[in-house]
Design a protein around this motif. Structure first.
Motif, PDB file in Angstrom:
ATOM      1  N   PHE A  16       0.867  -1.213   0.030  1.00 43.32           N
ATOM      2  CA  PHE A  16      -0.013   0.008   0.030  1.00 43.32           C
ATOM      3  C   PHE A  16       1.033   1.393  -0.120  1.00 43.32           C
ATOM      4  N   ASP A  17       1.974   1.252   0.597  1.00 40.74           N
ATOM      5  CA  ASP A  17       2.852   2.576   0.818  1.00 40.74           C
ATOM      6  C   ASP A  17       3.380   3.036  -0.507  1.00 40.74           C
ATOM      7  N   TYR A  18       3.726   1.968  -1.426  1.00 43.24           N
ATOM      8  CA  TYR A  18       4.221   2.491  -2.807  1.00 43.24           C
ATOM      9  C   TYR A  18       3.098   2.756  -3.769  1.00 43.24           C
ATOM     10  N   VAL A  19       1.819   1.904  -3.544  1.00 41.10           N
ATOM     11  CA  VAL A  19       0.810   2.270  -4.275  1.00 41.10           C
ATOM     12  C   VAL A  19       0.338   3.635  -4.014  1.00 41.10           C
ATOM     13  N   ARG A  20       0.069   4.001  -2.923  1.00 39.84           N
ATOM     14  CA  ARG A  20      -0.243   5.376  -2.442  1.00 39.84           C
ATOM     15  C   ARG A  20       0.831   6.385  -2.877  1.00 39.84           C
ATOM     16  N   ALA A  21       2.196   6.013  -2.748  1.00 40.34           N
ATOM     17  CA  ALA A  21       2.986   6.945  -3.420  1.00 40.34           C
ATOM     18  C   ALA A  21       2.832   7.273  -4.913  1.00 40.34           C
ATOM     19  N   ALA A  22       2.415   6.116  -5.684  1.00 42.02           N
ATOM     20  CA  ALA A  22       2.250   6.355  -7.163  1.00 42.02           C
ATOM     21  C   ALA A  22       1.198   7.284  -7.170  1.00 42.02           C
ATOM     22  N   ARG A  23       0.034   7.407  -6.304  1.00 45.27           N
ATOM     23  CA  ARG A  23      -0.954   8.121  -6.299  1.00 45.27           C
ATOM     24  C   ARG A  23      -0.703   9.729  -5.831  1.00 45.27           C
ATOM     25  N   LYS A  24       0.006   9.799  -4.967  1.00 46.73           N
ATOM     26  CA  LYS A  24       0.177  11.173  -4.170  1.00 46.73           C
ATOM     27  C   LYS A  24       1.478  11.800  -4.261  1.00 46.73           C
ATOM     28  N   ASN A  25       2.520  11.146  -4.817  1.00 46.54           N
ATOM     29  CA  ASN A  25       4.029  11.816  -4.701  1.00 46.54           C
ATOM     30  C   ASN A  25       4.356  11.954  -5.920  1.00 46.54           C
ATOM     31  N   ALA A  26       4.605  13.008  -6.736  1.00 43.74           N
ATOM     32  CA  ALA A  26       5.137  13.303  -7.949  1.00 43.74           C
ATOM     33  C   ALA A  26       6.492  12.732  -8.153  1.00 43.74           C
ATOM     34  N   ASN A  27       7.195  12.381  -7.054  1.00 45.05           N
ATOM     35  CA  ASN A  27       8.618  11.694  -7.329  1.00 45.05           C
ATOM     36  C   ASN A  27       8.579  10.437  -7.213  1.00 45.05           C
ATOM     37  N   SER A  28       7.447   9.830  -7.299  1.00 47.10           N
ATOM     38  CA  SER A  28       7.401   8.452  -7.562  1.00 47.10           C
ATOM     39  C   SER A  28       7.748   7.891  -9.049  1.00 47.10           C
ATOM     40  N   PRO A  29       8.520   6.810  -8.973  1.00 47.49           N
ATOM     41  CA  PRO A  29       8.779   6.447 -10.398  1.00 47.49           C
ATOM     42  C   PRO A  29       7.637   5.687 -11.049  1.00 47.49           C
ATOM     43  N   TYR A  30       6.236   5.850 -10.481  1.00 52.10           N
ATOM     44  CA  TYR A  30       4.995   5.087 -10.959  1.00 52.10           C
ATOM     45  C   TYR A  30       4.044   6.068 -11.163  1.00 52.10           C
ATOM     46  N   ARG A  31       3.421   5.909 -12.157  1.00 50.25           N
ATOM     47  CA  ARG A  31       1.957   6.536 -12.174  1.00 50.25           C
ATOM     48  C   ARG A  31       1.094   5.454 -11.677  1.00 50.25           C
ATOM     49  N   TYR A  32      -0.109   6.246 -11.120  1.00 53.55           N
ATOM     50  CA  TYR A  32      -1.304   5.319 -10.764  1.00 53.55           C
ATOM     51  C   TYR A  32      -2.388   5.295 -11.622  1.00 53.55           C
ATOM     52  N   LEU A  33      -2.615   4.240 -12.228  1.00 44.42           N
ATOM     53  CA  LEU A  33      -3.683   4.091 -13.172  1.00 44.42           C
ATOM     54  C   LEU A  33      -4.889   3.110 -12.844  1.00 44.42           C
ATOM     55  N   SER A  34      -5.874   3.058 -13.526  1.00 46.06           N
ATOM     56  CA  SER A  34      -6.788   1.896 -13.710  1.00 46.06           C
ATOM     57  C   SER A  34      -6.131   0.866 -14.187  1.00 46.06           C
ATOM     58  N   PRO A  35      -6.388  -0.384 -14.007  1.00 46.84           N
ATOM     59  CA  PRO A  35      -6.273  -1.651 -14.693  1.00 46.84           C
ATOM     60  C   PRO A  35      -6.944  -1.567 -15.848  1.00 46.84           C
ATOM     61  N   SER A  36      -8.156  -1.110 -15.820  1.00 48.26           N
ATOM     62  CA  SER A  36      -9.031  -1.400 -16.790  1.00 48.26           C
ATOM     63  C   SER A  36      -8.661  -0.114 -17.915  1.00 48.26           C
ATOM     64  N   GLY A  37      -8.360  -0.532 -19.185  1.00 51.27           N
ATOM     65  CA  GLY A  37      -8.347   0.473 -20.137  1.00 51.27           C
ATOM     66  C   GLY A  37      -6.809   0.952 -20.296  1.00 51.27           C
ATOM     67  N   SER A  38      -6.045   0.448 -19.657  1.00 51.77           N
ATOM     68  CA  SER A  38      -4.555   0.839 -19.589  1.00 51.77           C
ATOM     69  C   SER A  38      -3.683  -0.228 -20.345  1.00 51.77           C
ATOM     70  N   SER A  39      -2.497   0.127 -21.266  1.00 50.42           N
ATOM     71  CA  SER A  39      -1.800  -0.834 -21.687  1.00 50.42           C
ATOM     72  C   SER A  39      -0.545  -1.043 -20.572  1.00 50.42           C
ATOM     73  N   VAL A  40      -0.143  -2.239 -20.734  1.00 55.07           N
ATOM     74  CA  VAL A  40       0.930  -2.572 -19.725  1.00 55.07           C
ATOM     75  C   VAL A  40       2.264  -2.810 -20.505  1.00 55.07           C
ATOM     76  N   GLN A  41       3.428  -2.721 -19.829  1.00 58.17           N
ATOM     77  CA  GLN A  41       4.697  -2.882 -20.212  1.00 58.17           C
ATOM     78  C   GLN A  41       5.689  -3.518 -19.097  1.00 58.17           C
ATOM     79  N   PRO A  42       6.536  -3.952 -19.704  1.00 57.12           N
ATOM     80  CA  PRO A  42       7.643  -4.489 -18.606  1.00 57.12           C
ATOM     81  C   PRO A  42       8.140  -3.409 -17.639  1.00 57.12           C
ATOM     82  N   GLY A  43       8.271  -3.852 -16.322  1.00 53.41           N
ATOM     83  CA  GLY A  43       8.358  -3.002 -15.597  1.00 53.41           C
ATOM     84  C   GLY A  43       7.260  -2.244 -14.543  1.00 53.41           C
TER      85      GLY A  43
END
Length: 342
Positions: free
Chosen positions: A152-179
């Motif tokens: 939950f900590d890094y999922v929340r960071a992807a949603r709230k923290n601009a310096n997270s290496p990840y973007r928080y998206l919906s699994p539905s309708g989003s393409s996926v890539q390695p990483g």
């Protein structure tokens, strides 16, 4: 006749695994691309655990090693000691020190002769999937990743923290890539993307979750690897549409009938409360967060000054002695690591 049938079955088995890119990807742990290194490290561990996997129909097709066993890894090692290594090497054991047996894992992870019975109990009793993810991200040199024993900590960071290496998206309708990482909530309540987003934005402190790492996409399939999936490092096969988006992702609902011999249709390990896709940012965006070169190529951090010549008032760094004067003596000796068992 039997020989021909056996040969046909062997060929079909090979065709089923034609898309598994892990044997090749596992050799790319020093690649310049962060995404490739993440996939390579996860793949290498999956191969170490002898390729446990859940097929596209949600059935557990292969599970050659369990977390509690004393042998069964490809190199002959003990699965429980490998899990202890994820905890110890990732630096997350101190956060779990209140748990019985956690401290014992410091020794069990580093010494094969140490019995580590307390550590073995800790491994069995505590979910280690987030420790596995944190270890992979550290080994791959992902800048800005928030290591944690809780997904939950890094999922929340992807949603709230601009310096997270990840973007928080919906699994539905989003393409996926390695990483990328695909995550679900592990509670009886159903959240989905909308529900999880509301809880995060409302200041939710934590939720039990699980994330798998996308390591490859090939021929309409996504290959995802997670730790502590059926007590092993396990690959999960998922379906993609022509645009590389997850399709047919099975979602849990409050009306689901539990898996049982009377309800085989309800027995599917891919049916989860899929609530978030963490999309790895492009390499140039990651470079704005921190170093993107492989960890082995990163420069050592600068050594702090022990004394200064052109001193800054209030810096707290003592002035260096004049030439010919005795060297400074520390008032407090530097801390040295305790010897094993100390």
């Amino acid at each position: 006749m039997h020989t021909v049938l056996a040969a046909c079955l062997f060929l079909l088995s090979g065709m089923a695994w034609a898309g598994d890119q892990c044997p090749q990807r596992s050799q790319q742990q020093a690649d310049t691309q962060v995404a490739t290194r993440i996939a390579a490290v996860a793949c290498d561990e999956y191969l170490r655990w002898n390729r446990a996997f859940i097929d596209a129909n949600g059935k557990l097709a292969n599970l050659p090693a369990y977390e509690a066993e004393n042998n069964g890894l490809k190199d002959g090692g003990a699965p429980w000691r490998r899990v202890a290594f994820y905890w110890q090497s990732s630096g997350l054991l101190p956060a779990m020190a209140f748990k019985s047996g956690a401290t014992d894992c410091n020794y069990a992870a580093m010494s094969l002769s140490y019995p580590g019975l307390g550590c073995r109990g800790f491994i069995i009793d505590n979910p280690w999937s987030a420790a596995f993810i944190s270890w992979v991200m550290q080994r791959a040199g992902v800048p800005g990743f928030q290591d944690s024993p809780s997904h939950f900590d890094y999922v929340r960071a992807a949603r709230k923290n601009a310096n997270s290496p990840y973007r928080y998206l919906s699994p539905s309708g989003s393409s996926v890539q390695p990483g990328d990482m695909l995550c679900y909530v592990r509670t009886k309540a159903i959240f989905g993307y909308e529900g999880l987003t509301k809880r995060i934005d409302a200041g939710e402190a934590g939720l039990p979750m699980h994330c798998d790492i996308i390591v490859a996409t090939d021929n309409g399939r996504a290959y995802a690897i997670g730790g502590n999936v059926q007590q092993a490092v396990t690959m999960r096969l998922l379906s993609l549409d022509a645009q590389g988006r997850l399709t047919g992702l099975l979602m849990r609902s409050a009306q689901d009938v539990p898996c049982s011999p009377d309800n085989e249709a309800g027995c599917n390990f891919n049916r989860q409360d899929w609530a978030a896709l963490l999309s790895l940012k492009p390499q140039d965006a990651l470079a704005q967060i921190g170093p993107v070169v492989p960890p082995g190529m990163q420069r050592n951090p600068p050594v702090p000054e022990t004394c200064c010549v052109n001193c800054v008032v209030g810096s707290g760094v003592p002035r260096c002695p004049a030439p010919g004067q005795p060297p400074l003596i520390r008032s407090t000796p530097p801390e040295d690591p305790l010897p094993e068992g100390g």
